[in-house]
Design a protein around this motif. Structure first.
Motif, PDB file in Angstrom:
ATOM      1  N   PRO A  43       0.820  -1.215   0.000  1.00 41.17           N
ATOM      2  CA  PRO A  43       0.000   0.000   0.000  1.00 41.17           C
ATOM      3  C   PRO A  43       0.856   1.269   0.000  1.00 41.17           C
ATOM      4  O   PRO A  43       1.912   1.319   0.611  1.00 41.17           O
ATOM      5  N   GLN A  44       0.350   2.263  -0.715  1.00 39.49           N
ATOM      6  CA  GLN A  44       1.004   3.559  -0.725  1.00 39.49           C
ATOM      7  C   GLN A  44      -0.027   4.613  -1.120  1.00 39.49           C
ATOM      8  O   GLN A  44      -1.127   4.277  -1.557  1.00 39.49           O
ATOM      9  N   VAL A  45       0.347   5.868  -0.947  1.00 41.11           N
ATOM     10  CA  VAL A  45      -0.561   6.967  -1.280  1.00 41.11           C
ATOM     11  C   VAL A  45       0.065   7.791  -2.394  1.00 41.11           C
ATOM     12  O   VAL A  45       1.228   8.208  -2.301  1.00 41.11           O
ATOM     13  N   GLU A  71      -7.346  -0.938  -3.103  1.00 44.98           N
ATOM     14  CA  GLU A  71      -7.534   0.518  -3.033  1.00 44.98           C
ATOM     15  C   GLU A  71      -7.070   1.113  -4.353  1.00 44.98           C
ATOM     16  O   GLU A  71      -6.196   0.571  -5.029  1.00 44.98           O
ATOM     17  N   PRO A 116      -4.982   6.546  -1.966  1.00 47.77           N
ATOM     18  CA  PRO A 116      -4.340   5.283  -1.606  1.00 47.77           C
ATOM     19  C   PRO A 116      -4.442   4.257  -2.736  1.00 47.77           C
ATOM     20  O   PRO A 116      -5.411   4.255  -3.497  1.00 47.77           O
ATOM     21  N   GLU A 118      -3.534  -0.026  -3.517  1.00 46.27           N
ATOM     22  CA  GLU A 118      -3.022  -1.364  -3.179  1.00 46.27           C
ATOM     23  C   GLU A 118      -3.670  -2.359  -4.134  1.00 46.27           C
ATOM     24  O   GLU A 118      -4.894  -2.445  -4.210  1.00 46.27           O
TER      25      GLU A 118
END
Length: 283
Positions: A43-45, A71, A116, A118
């Motif tokens: 996950p990252q934004v 996401e 976000p 993912e």
């Protein structure tokens, strides 16, 4: 109880600015027949005004892909006519078969607004008899995926292909591959039985679980042996995992970049067919 052979940590393998963990293949585990490959992105934004996912047009032949959007989103397009945007909670299943060109990028909205992200992509092999089938694509938003609840609602399984109890997944699998994603609240548990001859795919995306007495944390792939049937899972914290099973094909696997075939000669044919435009042309 199904015996556990080993628990493998996914390898960190970033792609440009995309955080990526590769669960298969790694130095420890090449594949679990017919499950070939798993990349866990995020996950990252992403900030507003981003470039989005980097998977522009590229060819595939000889296998299938299943993509989970946890996401963010994915805008899919392929030379077989598939085109749509799948949002968080949805999945995409593509049968490359005899070959096509496709792109998996972020929507214009996501690139403009950010947010976000993912995403997980799993590759399934195709048996020799189906390597050159007609390509196909199915995209499902979250509300089109049937859900089974267990343990008083503490366990929710999203059924994608095959069966979970009496519930059948909406995507028919050429090779009888059963796939689900499972969300567990802390303390939630489920028990299932998988015939010993079938290979199990089990990857912990988030959280930590106890599976057949052993602890498996996020970013870990559990490799089972073919001894025993029962699989018991208990969530040590809120968790999310991918769970599937299939009969192994027991066929030679020759993979080169975007092509997965049975012989080196078939790989060379795939490259020639791609260069000759037989997998379509990208507009």
């Amino acid at each position: 109880m199904r015996k556990i052979k080993k628990i493998h940590k996914a390898a960190y393998a970033p792609m440009d600015d995309l955080v990526t963990y590769r669960a298969m293949p790694t130095r420890e585990v090449e594949y679990i027949d017919p499950f070939l490959f798993l990349n866990h992105h995020g996950p990252q934004v992403y900030k507003p005004g981003n470039r989005g996912l980097p998977f522009g047009p590229h060819p595939h032949r000889g296998f299938e892909t299943l993509t989970f959007i946890l996401e963010g989103d994915i805008m899919h397009q392929d030379t077989g006519g598939g085109k749509d945007v799948i949002e968080a909670g949805g999945v995409q299943w593509m049968t490359a078969g005899r070959g096509l060109i496709h792109a998996e990028v972020s929507s214009e909205k996501f690139k403009k607004e950010g947010g976000p992200l993912e995403i997980l992509q799993l590759w399934f092999n195709l048996p020799a008899k189906y390597k050159l089938v007609e390509p196909s694509y199915v995209g499902l938003q979250q509300d089109k995926i049937p859900t089974v609840t267990e343990d008083n609602g503490k366990v929710r399984a999203n059924i994608i292909s095959g069966k979970w109890g009496d519930t059948e997944g909406p995507i028919p699998s050429l090779s009888d591959i059963h796939m689900a994603s499972v969300t567990l609240q802390q303390g939630g548990s489920f028990t299932t039985s998988v015939d010993a001859a079938r290979n199990v795919f089990f990857y912990v995306v988030r959280g930590a679980v106890k599976v057949n007495g052993e602890t498996a944390e996020k970013l870990h792939l559990v490799e089972f042996s073919n001894e025993g049937n029962e699989i018991k899972v208990e969530a040590l914290e809120d968790s999310y995992l991918l769970f599937g099973h299939a009969m192994p094909f027991n066929e030679p696997v020759v993979a080169h970049g975007p092509f997965v075939m049975n012989t080196e000669q078939e790989i060379q044919e795939a490259f020639r067919d791609y260069q000759a435009g037989k997998m379509g042309s990208w507009e």
